[in-house]
Design a protein around this motif. Sequence first.
Motif, PDB file in Angstrom:
ATOM      1  N   TYR A  94       0.888  -1.127  -0.092  1.00 37.43           N
ATOM      2  CA  TYR A  94       0.056  -0.063   0.029  1.00 37.43           C
ATOM      3  C   TYR A  94       0.807   1.271   0.045  1.00 37.43           C
ATOM      4  CZ  TYR A  94      -4.540  -2.098   0.684  1.00 37.43           C
ATOM      5  OH  TYR A  94      -5.599  -2.958   0.461  1.00 37.43           O
ATOM      6  N   VAL A  95       1.938   1.336   0.867  1.00 35.40           N
ATOM      7  CA  VAL A  95       2.923   2.555   0.922  1.00 35.40           C
ATOM      8  C   VAL A  95       3.685   2.692  -0.409  1.00 35.40           C
ATOM      9  CG1 VAL A  95       4.745   3.473   1.944  1.00 35.40           C
ATOM     10  CG2 VAL A  95       2.866   2.280   3.304  1.00 35.40           C
ATOM     11  N   ALA A 131       2.503   1.787  -3.325  1.00 36.75           N
ATOM     12  CA  ALA A 131       1.548   2.291  -4.385  1.00 36.75           C
ATOM     13  C   ALA A 131       1.298   3.613  -4.126  1.00 36.75           C
ATOM     14  CB  ALA A 131       0.398   1.457  -4.209  1.00 36.75           C
ATOM     15  N   TYR A 132       1.071   4.228  -2.837  1.00 32.08           N
ATOM     16  CA  TYR A 132       0.672   5.591  -2.605  1.00 32.08           C
ATOM     17  C   TYR A 132       1.809   6.293  -2.882  1.00 32.08           C
ATOM     18  CZ  TYR A 132      -0.114   9.656   0.320  1.00 32.08           C
ATOM     19  OH  TYR A 132      -0.109  10.919   0.908  1.00 32.08           O
ATOM     20  N   CYS A 133       2.990   5.936  -2.207  1.00 30.08           N
ATOM     21  CA  CYS A 133       4.074   6.880  -2.632  1.00 30.08           C
ATOM     22  C   CYS A 133       4.537   7.096  -4.398  1.00 30.08           C
ATOM     23  CB  CYS A 133       5.349   6.260  -2.043  1.00 30.08           C
ATOM     24  SG  CYS A 133       5.458   6.699  -0.247  1.00 30.08           S
ATOM     25  N   SER A 134       4.306   5.959  -4.843  1.00 33.01           N
ATOM     26  CA  SER A 134       4.578   6.109  -6.448  1.00 33.01           C
ATOM     27  C   SER A 134       3.634   6.521  -7.508  1.00 33.01           C
ATOM     28  CB  SER A 134       5.107   4.759  -6.830  1.00 33.01           C
ATOM     29  OG  SER A 134       3.846   3.810  -6.942  1.00 33.01           O
ATOM     30  N   SER A 135       2.435   6.917  -6.792  1.00 30.51           N
ATOM     31  CA  SER A 135       1.120   7.049  -7.745  1.00 30.51           C
ATOM     32  C   SER A 135       0.857   8.818  -7.777  1.00 30.51           C
ATOM     33  CB  SER A 135      -0.006   6.758  -7.301  1.00 30.51           C
ATOM     34  OG  SER A 135      -0.394   7.108  -5.943  1.00 30.51           O
ATOM     35  N   SER A 136       2.043   9.668  -7.178  1.00 27.61           N
ATOM     36  CA  SER A 136       1.891  11.026  -7.101  1.00 27.61           C
ATOM     37  C   SER A 136       2.373  11.394  -8.642  1.00 27.61           C
ATOM     38  CB  SER A 136       2.434  11.472  -5.942  1.00 27.61           C
ATOM     39  OG  SER A 136       4.079  11.173  -6.128  1.00 27.61           O
ATOM     40  N   TRP A 182      11.128   4.001  -8.409  1.00 23.73           N
ATOM     41  CA  TRP A 182      10.077   3.051  -7.805  1.00 23.73           C
ATOM     42  C   TRP A 182      10.339   1.925  -8.170  1.00 23.73           C
ATOM     43  CZ3 TRP A 182       8.708   5.170  -3.665  1.00 23.73           C
ATOM     44  CH2 TRP A 182       8.384   6.625  -3.564  1.00 23.73           C
ATOM     45  N   GLN A 231       8.709   6.950   2.043  1.00 27.52           N
ATOM     46  CA  GLN A 231       8.135   8.234   2.278  1.00 27.52           C
ATOM     47  C   GLN A 231       9.329   9.172   2.200  1.00 27.52           C
ATOM     48  OE1 GLN A 231       5.335   8.911   3.512  1.00 27.52           O
ATOM     49  NE2 GLN A 231       4.162   6.816   3.716  1.00 27.52           N
ATOM     50  N   LYS A 261       9.535  10.162  -1.306  1.00 28.39           N
ATOM     51  CA  LYS A 261       8.627  11.042  -1.916  1.00 28.39           C
ATOM     52  C   LYS A 261       8.698  12.400  -1.438  1.00 28.39           C
ATOM     53  CE  LYS A 261       3.534  10.558  -1.787  1.00 28.39           C
ATOM     54  NZ  LYS A 261       3.319  11.938  -1.170  1.00 28.39           N
TER      55      LYS A 261
END
Lengths: 93, 79
Positions: A79-80, A82-87, B23, B72, B75
């Motif tokens: 999940y993390v 996917a969240y970080c890379s989808s920005s 990524w 994190q 990002k």
Amino acid sequence: MVDILGYLCIGVGIVFWFWGTFPLLGKRSVLFKLHSLSVADTLGSMSIICGLLLKIPSEWSLLVLALISLAIWNTVLGYVLAYCSSSGGRDER
Amino acid sequence: MLIAMILALLIPMYEAWQDEDIWQKMLAFASIATKTSVMILVISVLRDDWMIGVVGVIILSVGNAGLMLLAQTIKRINE
């Protein structure tokens, strides 16, 4: 009998590993790779650890800890990532 | 059996080496971490040495947590 079952579990796990890892080599998006990795790779690892658990049941505490941390951590990590890379906004490839 | 595992480990290593996108690299590193720790557990069972097994379980939990923190941080830096 139980020994054979353990080896069978480990073999199935290695097949899942290859299945989940081969899409990494292609030119697909990160999310596609993440999906195949998080499903097949985690299932393969859990199957291998179940095989080890069948082979040596006396050390169940350590192996069950490994199973739980695999199940929880890999899901959360998926999940993390996917969240970080989808920005970035360029995932649809 | 162990040789097949090492072959499966070589695939994400090659991916992490040849891909430039950060990524994709992180994904390959997560795969490498899981595979290595499971291999450590298998070796500890084969050698019947549970000190190595404890190391594998620690890598499995702490290594994944470290990867999450690293994601994190990357990002935040990219923003």
